[in-house]
Design an enzyme around this catalytic site. Sequence first.
Site, PDB file in Angstrom:
ATOM      1  N   CYS A   2       0.857  -1.186   0.000  1.00 38.31           N
ATOM      2  CA  CYS A   2       0.000   0.000   0.000  1.00 38.31           C
ATOM      3  C   CYS A   2       0.890   1.231   0.000  1.00 38.31           C
ATOM      4  O   CYS A   2       2.042   1.152   0.422  1.00 38.31           O
ATOM      5  CB  CYS A   2      -0.830   0.105   1.277  1.00 38.31           C
ATOM      6  SG  CYS A   2      -2.120  -1.111   1.415  1.00 38.31           S
ATOM      7  N   ARG A  16      -4.714   7.128  -0.196  1.00 40.30           N
ATOM      8  CA  ARG A  16      -3.856   5.943  -0.249  1.00 40.30           C
ATOM      9  C   ARG A  16      -4.243   5.055  -1.424  1.00 40.30           C
ATOM     10  O   ARG A  16      -5.361   5.124  -1.958  1.00 40.30           O
ATOM     11  CB  ARG A  16      -4.010   5.175   1.052  1.00 40.30           C
ATOM     12  CG  ARG A  16      -5.452   4.652   1.348  1.00 40.30           C
ATOM     13  CD  ARG A  16      -5.665   3.180   1.114  1.00 40.30           C
ATOM     14  NE  ARG A  16      -4.728   2.306   1.754  1.00 40.30           N
ATOM     15  CZ  ARG A  16      -4.798   1.884   3.014  1.00 40.30           C
ATOM     16  NH1 ARG A  16      -5.808   2.274   3.773  1.00 40.30           N
ATOM     17  NH2 ARG A  16      -3.907   1.067   3.495  1.00 40.30           N
ATOM     18  N   ASN A  80      -0.090  -2.304   5.794  1.00 41.89           N
ATOM     19  CA  ASN A  80       0.552  -3.527   6.277  1.00 41.89           C
ATOM     20  C   ASN A  80       1.949  -3.261   6.813  1.00 41.89           C
ATOM     21  O   ASN A  80       2.707  -2.464   6.254  1.00 41.89           O
ATOM     22  CB  ASN A  80       0.655  -4.546   5.136  1.00 41.89           C
ATOM     23  CG  ASN A  80      -0.463  -5.567   5.206  1.00 41.89           C
ATOM     24  OD1 ASN A  80      -1.366  -5.445   6.030  1.00 41.89           O
ATOM     25  ND2 ASN A  80      -0.403  -6.574   4.359  1.00 41.89           N
TER      26      ASN A  80
HETATM   27  C1  6SB Z   1      -4.887  -5.710   3.538  1.00 44.99           C
HETATM   28  C2  6SB Z   1      -4.775  -4.243   3.909  1.00 44.99           C
HETATM   29  C3  6SB Z   1      -3.347  -3.814   3.776  1.00 44.99           C
HETATM   30  C4  6SB Z   1      -2.899  -3.861   2.341  1.00 44.99           C
HETATM   31  C5  6SB Z   1      -1.417  -3.837   2.301  1.00 44.99           C
HETATM   32  O1  6SB Z   1      -0.739  -3.063   2.946  1.00 44.99           O
HETATM   33  N1  6SB Z   1      -0.912  -4.752   1.513  1.00 44.99           N
HETATM   34  C6  6SB Z   1       0.531  -4.881   1.434  1.00 44.99           C
HETATM   35  C7  6SB Z   1       0.965  -6.299   1.305  1.00 44.99           C
HETATM   36  S1  6SB Z   1       2.661  -6.321   1.796  1.00 44.99           S
HETATM   37  O2  6SB Z   1       2.732  -5.948   3.215  1.00 44.99           O
HETATM   38  O3  6SB Z   1       3.397  -5.400   0.960  1.00 44.99           O
HETATM   39  O4  6SB Z   1       3.084  -7.706   1.577  1.00 44.99           O
HETATM   40  C8  6SB Z   1      -5.225  -3.954   5.353  1.00 44.99           C
HETATM   41  C9  6SB Z   1      -5.242  -2.438   5.613  1.00 44.99           C
HETATM   42  C10 6SB Z   1      -6.328  -2.195   6.675  1.00 44.99           C
HETATM   43  C11 6SB Z   1      -6.755  -3.602   7.093  1.00 44.99           C
HETATM   44  C12 6SB Z   1      -8.122  -3.768   7.784  1.00 44.99           C
HETATM   45  C13 6SB Z   1      -8.172  -2.895   9.036  1.00 44.99           C
HETATM   46  C14 6SB Z   1      -9.479  -3.101   9.805  1.00 44.99           C
HETATM   47  C15 6SB Z   1      -9.700  -4.582  10.173  1.00 44.99           C
HETATM   48  C16 6SB Z   1      -8.724  -5.014  11.245  1.00 44.99           C
HETATM   49  C17 6SB Z   1      -9.005  -6.461  11.676  1.00 44.99           C
HETATM   50  O5  6SB Z   1      -8.069  -6.823  12.626  1.00 44.99           O
HETATM   51  C18 6SB Z   1      -8.850  -7.365  10.463  1.00 44.99           C
HETATM   52  C19 6SB Z   1      -9.784  -6.967   9.355  1.00 44.99           C
HETATM   53  C20 6SB Z   1      -9.630  -5.502   8.934  1.00 44.99           C
HETATM   54  C21 6SB Z   1     -10.847  -5.188   8.030  1.00 44.99           C
HETATM   55  C22 6SB Z   1      -8.299  -5.245   8.159  1.00 44.99           C
HETATM   56  C23 6SB Z   1      -8.178  -6.118   6.891  1.00 44.99           C
HETATM   57  C24 6SB Z   1      -6.832  -5.875   6.155  1.00 44.99           C
HETATM   58  O6  6SB Z   1      -5.767  -6.325   6.943  1.00 44.99           O
HETATM   59  C25 6SB Z   1      -6.627  -4.400   5.801  1.00 44.99           C
HETATM   60  C26 6SB Z   1      -7.674  -4.016   4.740  1.00 44.99           C
END
Ligand code: 6SB
Length: 325
Positions: A2, A16, A80
Amino acid sequence: MCTAATYLTGDFYFGRNLDYEFSYGDEVTITPRNYPFHFRSLEKELTAHYAMIGMAYIAGDYPLYYDAVNEKGLCIAGLNFVGNAAYQEPVPEKDNVAQFELIPWLLGQCASVKEARELIARMNLTNIPFSEKLPLAQLHWLISDRTESITLEAMKDGLHVYDNPVGVLTNNPPFPYQMFQLNNYMQLSPATPENHFSKELPFKTYSRGMGAIGLPGDLSSQSRFIRAAFTKMNACSGDSEEESVSQFFHILTSVEQQRGCCLLENGKYEITLYSSCCNADKGIYYYTTYDNRQISAVYMNHEDLESSTLVRYPIIQKASIHTVN
Ligand SMILES: C[C@H](CCC(=O)NCCS(=O)(=O)O)[C@H]1CC[C@H]2[C@@H]3CC[C@@H]4C[C@H](O)CC[C@]4(C)[C@H]3C[C@H](O)[C@]12C
């Protein structure tokens, strides 16, 4: 992966890219002032608080925000931070806030980054998951208002708050390493380069854009940080809403993920599921999605902010093409 970024023209913009291989079912969600927030380990309830708008997955009736802005212009995005994020057991002497409660806790009560710093100083970010189906997400956060940005990282050795003078955040490694790497790129420039290599060699500036040769082009988190930082720090536009929003999406586009270029172990591809741009002064949430590149806008102030029920607008995924003839 992200990327989150800030941008200031007449108004302040924050947004973002959310890069992932699947969507949870995202909805632009407005939490009005009287929606009651109960916290898992806190006596205190927020029955009246600042209103906020952002992207969330709504579980039951609870807005699990990924990124949001409140009516005072304070903005937060969670990204993340896998392998580095660590949350603690609740402790009696601090405000115990679960990881998924962070955005409501801060946006509900703080009008500025300065006020957020005060709450963070008294806060313990806990390891209580939302539910079995929605376990802890390993995140770190960009927290911004029009005057400053900070990065919040919860690690094994506790909470870290870093000044973020760039107003950009990606993923790993921890923020101080990301910032340090920028030192290696201080020679990059939007201007045509001059020959510092050797006076004896007849160099030619044979193309425009040579000042940024060496800017990393790959999709790694560190490279996206540098690329987004370069683009954001040099970005300029007019002050109008259209020009500002357009320029903001161009900053995010410099680090977008096209399907096919980032293959995961499960055989899926990571793509930019959505890009958002919030006008933090006016409470307008703009977004585009991977397949719908037309900008959609949701206005917080068009809703009844004194109410106690969530207002939700499922993301519009389908492309609409403006046919001309
Ligand atoms: C996946 C996303 C990050 C994307 C990212 O950064 N991808 C990099 C990959 S890499 O790091 O480069 O390999 C993140 C960002 C925000 C998150 C939500 C936050 C609220 C809630 C918290 C709860 O506990 C669990 C479920 C929940 C809906 C979460 C789901 C998921 O985790 C979300 C969408």
